[in-house]
Design a protein around this motif. Sequence first.
Motif, PDB file in Angstrom:
ATOM      1  N   UNK A  21      38.617  51.059  38.748  1.00 24.07           N
ATOM      2  CA  UNK A  21      37.686  50.586  37.725  1.00 24.07           C
ATOM      3  C   UNK A  21      38.444  50.223  36.447  1.00 24.07           C
ATOM      4  N   UNK A  22      39.355  51.108  36.075  1.00 23.89           N
ATOM      5  CA  UNK A  22      40.119  50.874  34.840  1.00 23.89           C
ATOM      6  C   UNK A  22      41.028  49.661  34.999  1.00 23.89           C
ATOM      7  N   UNK A  23      41.784  49.613  36.103  1.00 26.72           N
ATOM      8  CA  UNK A  23      42.718  48.480  36.270  1.00 26.72           C
ATOM      9  C   UNK A  23      41.959  47.157  36.380  1.00 26.72           C
ATOM     10  N   UNK A  24      40.815  47.210  37.037  1.00 27.30           N
ATOM     11  CA  UNK A  24      40.007  45.991  37.179  1.00 27.30           C
ATOM     12  C   UNK A  24      39.605  45.474  35.802  1.00 27.30           C
ATOM     13  N   UNK A  25      39.196  46.391  34.938  1.00 21.91           N
ATOM     14  CA  UNK A  25      38.759  45.984  33.606  1.00 21.91           C
ATOM     15  C   UNK A  25      39.927  45.555  32.721  1.00 21.91           C
ATOM     16  N   UNK A  26      41.061  46.232  32.902  1.00 26.08           N
ATOM     17  CA  UNK A  26      42.247  45.818  32.139  1.00 26.08           C
ATOM     18  C   UNK A  26      42.646  44.398  32.543  1.00 26.08           C
ATOM     19  N   UNK A  27      42.643  44.162  33.849  1.00 29.75           N
ATOM     20  CA  UNK A  27      43.027  42.829  34.331  1.00 29.75           C
ATOM     21  C   UNK A  27      42.062  41.752  33.845  1.00 29.75           C
TER      22      UNK A  27
END
Lengths: 458, 418
Positions: free
Chosen positions: A94-100
Amino acid sequence: MMFQNWIFLPFFLVAYAVYLAVKRTRLKNLWILIVSYVFYGWWNPLFLLLIGYATVFDYIMAALMEAGRRKKLWLTLTVVNNLALLSFFKYGYFVTENINLLLEKMGSSYAVELSGILLPVGISFYVFKSIGYIVDYYRGNVEREKSFVRHAVFVSFFPLLLAGPIERAGNLLPQIRNTPRLTPQDIADGFSLFIVGLFKKVALADCLAVYVDKVYSVPDEYKAPALLLATFAFTWQIYFDFSGYSDMARGVGRLMGFRIMLNFNHPYLAVSIGDFWHRWHISLSTWFRDYLYIPLGGNRGGSFNTYRNLFLTFVISGLWHGAAWTFVIWGALHGLGMVLTRSIERSTIYKEKMPKLIKQILVFIFVSFAWIFFRASNWDDVCLIITRIFSSGLADPMFPLLFVFLIMSVWLYQFAYESPAQRFLNLAPVRITAVIMMIFYLAVCVGSTGQAFIYNQF
Amino acid sequence: MTNKNTEISTNSPGHPPAGLPDVPFSSNGIRLSPREAIVAVIIVVVLFVLIPKCWCLLEKFEPSADYRVPYDLSSDYWFYERCCRWAADRYETFVIGDSVVWGHYVPPDNTLSQHLNRIVGSNEFANLGVDGIHPVALAGLIKYYSRSISGKNVILCFNPLWMTSRKHDLQTEKEFHFNHPRLTPQFIPKIPCYKDTSSQKIGIILERNVHFLSWASHLQQISYDNLPPSLWSIEHPYGNIFHGAGIETSADLDTTASESGTDFPQTSWQDRGLGSQDFPWVELETSLQWRFFCEAVETLQKRNNTVFVIVGPFNEHMMKGDSIKAYEEIKKGIGTWLKNNNIPYYLPDSLPAEYYADASHPLSKGYALLAEQLCREESFPLSRTIHLEDSVAATPTIIRCLEKTAWGKTPPYKTIFR
């Protein structure tokens, strides 16, 4: 391994037979630990590494807290460690998806990569249970558990491992320490709870899931009536699913002489949103109350702070349920609902003048609406479903009459149970007939089921 | 933040033992005392025993003499068991096997058993074949669902088709859908390509052993299109869930294979455009199917059944290359095993090519010829009360055959010969 699968039957028969033989000996807890790890490792043996690590870490931290002066430091370390585990395994994607997404919006071609992470089932439950224990110990509400085996049993007690209830140390640890006194009534209670839970899960939740999945998988192919009915069906599905699991967990616990807290109490008869949260997933809502809402300040510090704390608690509760913005919004909706209706619910007009049934229906509609955010696959689907419910016109929803019959039967039972008719429902022939009919329905109508519990994923 | 508005069931007989928390029991009234729980369990057990029995009285079952298990109920093993019980009261000899016995390309009155009946002039042979049942499943069918034919005569058909490749022989590791998995061994011995979950396998084992569960499966098959009622109601949202209680009769179900239609065009394999093949036969020693066929024979023998085995008749015209030689080896091995075990058998040569619909299924003429060939076979037994003067097939060949009839060493019943 899940309670409603046939494999649980031989597993439990063996586990229970040995348990009965050793329950008065020092091997009792060791045996519970072994069967709990077998139960959990059945999903994936790798999960045992994580629960093992969390157990050892928390045990050491509690020992350090007892021995040293820096209690607060060890407490902070424990909470951070547990939340870090949860964040990495549950919210990593979830975090990496949003960072990307953010990087993409900023025009960057760089993307963070994260792959190969398994989401261990039940991690949210045992992590919260562990945090609860360490905070309670810090506050002096419970004694530190000195035996590592007993501590490990507390974290991994198999009936509660996958989907709660998130039992408190103050309730569970003394039962682990003591020799269980198993009475015939405990066995009858365990049997009753398990049958009711199995019926809720297999006969009701899994049944409704078929319609809900069909409609929610392609919402653009359905019109308002089907979307509306699928939403109401999901409202009941998630209740039957989760409360069914809780009942079975409590039943298994009771068969072993453990008294596990009540987790659901007719949530769809709630007369306010606050009342709903007193009845829905009680172990979680009280956990958030004790370990988040009150530390944030609770209702101390005026109305604004109270509303802020309430809202924050619900948003975080939403995030606990799933790593997606739809869950956050679901939590925020409930938080907003609480904030907006808190004063109204406390007014004399609402409390005394408005008919109870109207209040119940209003709460039910609000809760059902919020479930759309919970169930829809993504934000686009949420928008689509809500738009179509209000604008797509009419078409035959093809909603099975059987489902209507089942839902109405349960709802009416609950209404009757919270009325003077309860006396009739408590008559022995009614109770015995109900159990026989449930067993009969399960045997005739339901084959082996492979549907996972919705709350396992949390 | 405790909830004061709701009433939680604490209808416990007394308080919890000292040291235990007084947690509410539940939010419903379904709490039984130990005595009530025992009563509930007893009633459930009684219902589980009685309901399938009562169902037999309700569900009419009056099949014709040429009856065979309906194609759509091929996986309804409770019904198969019922057919066995029905047949056990009326017949002395049962022909059991896969679609070759069942008669995949022929109408019910043109199967092997019916041609044998025609020859003997009375209904002596019952068709208890099941479409698609391979020997591994056949062993299970006999073991779990054919107890009622104990002590009777059984003609067991082995179709070598199931050994034509490792896949047919269920030896591949890769999972694939095969017929009748509910009849195969669930855990031991391991069937390499069978990969259901342990839970499903345990469910199947329970279904085999709890009569009520196999009856429930029957109910789903005849009333709910082989689906749990909940799934059926998705397909028929406004349908009456209790329509099954109106019980028609399973005997009225279509007994033809769905792809055959009802007119049964007697088209040979050549006319259907099927070509010759080089079958990668599995060796007899390593064949799972053969191993389980032997097990089926042994199970029947343990139950005092008198067994006669027919191998094939496989369509040898369809074979080419090395497969002909390999098949000859297999036949030889099968013959040796049967002979060594004193099991009377018939290993027919291939029928004329035009009598086959495919690699293993004869057409009507093929069955007629096979029946006649069987009757010429010295070791083949015939019925006890054949009035040959009335029989249309009372040819000198048949009479000679009848006079030599023997099931193994001792004829199981007296035969009235002229």
